[in-house]
Design an enzyme around this catalytic site. Sequence first.
Site, PDB file in Angstrom:
ATOM      1  N   LYS A  48       2.048   8.590   1.406  1.00 15.67           N
ATOM      2  CA  LYS A  48       1.041   8.692   2.438  1.00 15.67           C
ATOM      3  C   LYS A  48       1.346   7.772   3.616  1.00 15.67           C
ATOM      4  O   LYS A  48       0.885   7.999   4.728  1.00 15.67           O
ATOM      5  CB  LYS A  48      -0.344   8.275   1.878  1.00 15.67           C
ATOM      6  CG  LYS A  48      -0.892   9.170   0.806  1.00 15.67           C
ATOM      7  CD  LYS A  48      -2.227   8.559   0.329  1.00 15.67           C
ATOM      8  CE  LYS A  48      -2.796   9.328  -0.841  1.00 15.67           C
ATOM      9  NZ  LYS A  48      -3.970   8.613  -1.401  1.00 15.67           N
ATOM     10  N   GLY A  49       2.071   6.690   3.365  1.00 12.61           N
ATOM     11  CA  GLY A  49       2.153   5.570   4.304  1.00 12.61           C
ATOM     12  C   GLY A  49       2.601   5.894   5.718  1.00 12.61           C
ATOM     13  O   GLY A  49       2.205   5.223   6.662  1.00 12.61           O
ATOM     14  N   GLU A 104       9.588   6.933   7.457  1.00 16.50           N
ATOM     15  CA  GLU A 104       9.017   6.064   6.431  1.00 16.50           C
ATOM     16  C   GLU A 104       8.169   4.973   7.078  1.00 16.50           C
ATOM     17  O   GLU A 104       8.414   4.579   8.214  1.00 16.50           O
ATOM     18  CB  GLU A 104      10.145   5.404   5.621  1.00 16.50           C
ATOM     19  CG  GLU A 104      10.373   6.012   4.242  1.00 16.50           C
ATOM     20  CD  GLU A 104       9.279   5.644   3.240  1.00 16.50           C
ATOM     21  OE1 GLU A 104       8.119   5.404   3.637  1.00 16.50           O
ATOM     22  OE2 GLU A 104       9.594   5.600   2.052  1.00 16.50           O
ATOM     23  N   ASP A 105       7.188   4.481   6.331  1.00 18.54           N
ATOM     24  CA  ASP A 105       6.374   3.382   6.836  1.00 18.54           C
ATOM     25  C   ASP A 105       7.146   2.060   6.791  1.00 18.54           C
ATOM     26  O   ASP A 105       7.253   1.355   7.779  1.00 18.54           O
ATOM     27  CB  ASP A 105       5.046   3.272   6.062  1.00 18.54           C
ATOM     28  CG  ASP A 105       5.217   3.234   4.542  1.00 18.54           C
ATOM     29  OD1 ASP A 105       6.368   3.347   4.051  1.00 18.54           O
ATOM     30  OD2 ASP A 105       4.199   3.103   3.844  1.00 18.54           O
ATOM     31  N   ASP A 108      11.325  -1.694   1.820  1.00 21.09           N
ATOM     32  CA  ASP A 108      11.117  -2.974   1.142  1.00 21.09           C
ATOM     33  C   ASP A 108      12.318  -3.207   0.223  1.00 21.09           C
ATOM     34  O   ASP A 108      13.362  -3.657   0.672  1.00 21.09           O
ATOM     35  CB  ASP A 108       9.784  -2.859   0.397  1.00 21.09           C
ATOM     36  CG  ASP A 108       9.281  -4.154  -0.181  1.00 21.09           C
ATOM     37  OD1 ASP A 108       9.432  -5.194   0.465  1.00 21.09           O
ATOM     38  OD2 ASP A 108       8.704  -4.137  -1.291  1.00 21.09           O
ATOM     39  N   LYS A 136      11.821  -4.742   5.855  1.00 23.99           N
ATOM     40  CA  LYS A 136      11.658  -6.060   5.231  1.00 23.99           C
ATOM     41  C   LYS A 136      12.958  -6.401   4.504  1.00 23.99           C
ATOM     42  O   LYS A 136      13.052  -6.304   3.283  1.00 23.99           O
ATOM     43  CB  LYS A 136      10.520  -5.949   4.203  1.00 23.99           C
ATOM     44  CG  LYS A 136       9.491  -7.037   4.221  1.00 23.99           C
ATOM     45  CD  LYS A 136       8.621  -6.940   2.996  1.00 23.99           C
ATOM     46  CE  LYS A 136       7.267  -6.340   3.249  1.00 23.99           C
ATOM     47  NZ  LYS A 136       6.416  -6.326   2.034  1.00 23.99           N
ATOM     48  N   PHE A 158       2.982  -9.154   2.578  1.00 22.56           N
ATOM     49  CA  PHE A 158       2.454  -7.838   2.232  1.00 22.56           C
ATOM     50  C   PHE A 158       1.628  -7.339   3.412  1.00 22.56           C
ATOM     51  O   PHE A 158       0.675  -7.974   3.842  1.00 22.56           O
ATOM     52  CB  PHE A 158       1.620  -7.853   0.946  1.00 22.56           C
ATOM     53  CG  PHE A 158       1.426  -6.454   0.444  1.00 22.56           C
ATOM     54  CD1 PHE A 158       2.443  -5.806  -0.260  1.00 22.56           C
ATOM     55  CD2 PHE A 158       0.257  -5.749   0.727  1.00 22.56           C
ATOM     56  CE1 PHE A 158       2.297  -4.491  -0.681  1.00 22.56           C
ATOM     57  CE2 PHE A 158       0.107  -4.432   0.316  1.00 22.56           C
ATOM     58  CZ  PHE A 158       1.121  -3.805  -0.387  1.00 22.56           C
ATOM     59  N   ASP A 165      -1.131   0.659   3.024  1.00 19.48           N
ATOM     60  CA  ASP A 165      -2.324   0.345   2.243  1.00 19.48           C
ATOM     61  C   ASP A 165      -2.099  -0.816   1.289  1.00 19.48           C
ATOM     62  O   ASP A 165      -0.971  -1.202   0.988  1.00 19.48           O
ATOM     63  CB  ASP A 165      -2.730   1.554   1.395  1.00 19.48           C
ATOM     64  CG  ASP A 165      -1.787   1.745   0.205  1.00 19.48           C
ATOM     65  OD1 ASP A 165      -0.564   1.845   0.428  1.00 19.48           O
ATOM     66  OD2 ASP A 165      -2.266   1.760  -0.945  1.00 19.48           O
ATOM     67  N   ARG A 171      -5.512   1.697   5.439  1.00 23.33           N
ATOM     68  CA  ARG A 171      -4.582   2.589   6.144  1.00 23.33           C
ATOM     69  C   ARG A 171      -5.058   2.890   7.565  1.00 23.33           C
ATOM     70  O   ARG A 171      -4.259   3.208   8.433  1.00 23.33           O
ATOM     71  CB  ARG A 171      -4.448   3.926   5.385  1.00 23.33           C
ATOM     72  CG  ARG A 171      -3.759   3.815   4.046  1.00 23.33           C
ATOM     73  CD  ARG A 171      -3.415   5.214   3.538  1.00 23.33           C
ATOM     74  NE  ARG A 171      -3.098   5.243   2.122  1.00 23.33           N
ATOM     75  CZ  ARG A 171      -1.893   4.986   1.598  1.00 23.33           C
ATOM     76  NH1 ARG A 171      -0.898   4.651   2.383  1.00 23.33           N
ATOM     77  NH2 ARG A 171      -1.699   5.053   0.308  1.00 23.33           N
TER      78      ARG A 171
HETATM   79  P1  IMP Z   1      10.605   0.238  -1.561  1.00 25.01           P
HETATM   80  O1  IMP Z   1      10.964   1.370  -2.475  1.00 25.01           O
HETATM   81  O2  IMP Z   1      10.487  -1.063  -2.315  1.00 25.01           O
HETATM   82  O3  IMP Z   1      11.524   0.129  -0.364  1.00 25.01           O
HETATM   83  O4  IMP Z   1       9.151   0.456  -1.034  1.00 25.01           O
HETATM   84  C1  IMP Z   1       8.749   1.644  -0.610  1.00 25.01           C
HETATM   85  C2  IMP Z   1       7.272   1.807  -0.472  1.00 25.01           C
HETATM   86  O5  IMP Z   1       6.506   0.713  -0.988  1.00 25.01           O
HETATM   87  C3  IMP Z   1       6.917   1.911   0.970  1.00 25.01           C
HETATM   88  O6  IMP Z   1       7.123   3.209   1.460  1.00 25.01           O
HETATM   89  C4  IMP Z   1       5.462   1.504   0.963  1.00 25.01           C
HETATM   90  O7  IMP Z   1       4.655   2.624   0.691  1.00 25.01           O
HETATM   91  C5  IMP Z   1       5.363   0.505  -0.165  1.00 25.01           C
HETATM   92  N1  IMP Z   1       5.379  -0.860   0.405  1.00 25.01           N
HETATM   93  C6  IMP Z   1       6.403  -1.730   0.430  1.00 25.01           C
HETATM   94  N2  IMP Z   1       6.068  -2.878   1.047  1.00 25.01           N
HETATM   95  C7  IMP Z   1       4.788  -2.712   1.450  1.00 25.01           C
HETATM   96  C8  IMP Z   1       3.861  -3.554   2.164  1.00 25.01           C
HETATM   97  O8  IMP Z   1       4.129  -4.689   2.594  1.00 25.01           O
HETATM   98  N3  IMP Z   1       2.623  -3.025   2.373  1.00 25.01           N
HETATM   99  C9  IMP Z   1       2.268  -1.777   1.953  1.00 25.01           C
HETATM  100  N4  IMP Z   1       3.101  -0.965   1.292  1.00 25.01           N
HETATM  101  C10 IMP Z   1       4.349  -1.433   1.028  1.00 25.01           C
HETATM  102 MG    MG Z   2       5.104   4.558   1.029  1.00 22.77          MG
END
Ligand code: IMP
Ligand code: MG
Length: 185
Positions: A48-49, A104-105, A108, A136, A158, A165, A171
């Site tokens: 959703k992000g 993508e939002d 991470d 990040k 965060f 969210d 959101r």
């Molecule tokens: P990754 O797989 O660890 O890169 O993270 C992917 C997903 O985790 C992102 O698309 C976000 O939906 C969620 N996410 C990661 N960091 C944050 C944050 O700081 N706030 C909110 N959602 C996050």
């Molecule tokens: Mg996401």
Amino acid sequence: MASAGEAWAPGIRVLIPEGELRARVAALGAEIARDYLGKELTVLCVLKGAWLFAADLVRAIPLPLTLEFLGVASYGADTRSSGEVRITSDTLTPLHGRDVLVVEDIVDSGLTLRFLRQALVARGCRSVRVCALLDKPARRVDSTVGVDYRGFTVDDHFLVGYGLDHAEKWRNLPFVGVLEASGGG
Ligand code: IMP
Ligand code: MG
């Protein structure tokens, strides 16, 4: 520096105000439009992000693009990705042969993105690039995961708002904020 959020959002500190988001999205849109001129661009919004970011971004890309949505979820605790990603809602149209821009939002650990890239290549997309509002890098698990278009590089906080969210809340904030330890649940 740190400015107060909305009165109804206590414990959230503004990190990227609305005006900065708007300006950066406009610049990203112009860059993407230059790169995809003459191609048939398919924008793939990751739910959703990325919904708010994608909504603003497509309006900043003056090209005849098509829009698709893909829902993904990763198993594990709510503030840390486990690396096990699954598709919760698939696109309506096959992506084979398309020039796909994944929106993508935030990137991470990078595990969601790694999964998405592999899945899209396996589906026979002609090209796959990634546009992430936030990056990040401090938390990256797989350093080979690349972001082609980046809105902002952020520190290891965060973040919530502008689509992001915490436990499905925040959101709808018009800015990106830091969820301080005391607030937000
Ligand atoms: P990754 O797989 O660890 O890169 O993270 C992917 C997903 O985790 C992102 O698309 C976000 O939906 C969620 N996410 C990661 N960091 C944050 C944050 O700081 N706030 C909110 N959602 C996050
Ligand atoms: Mg996401």
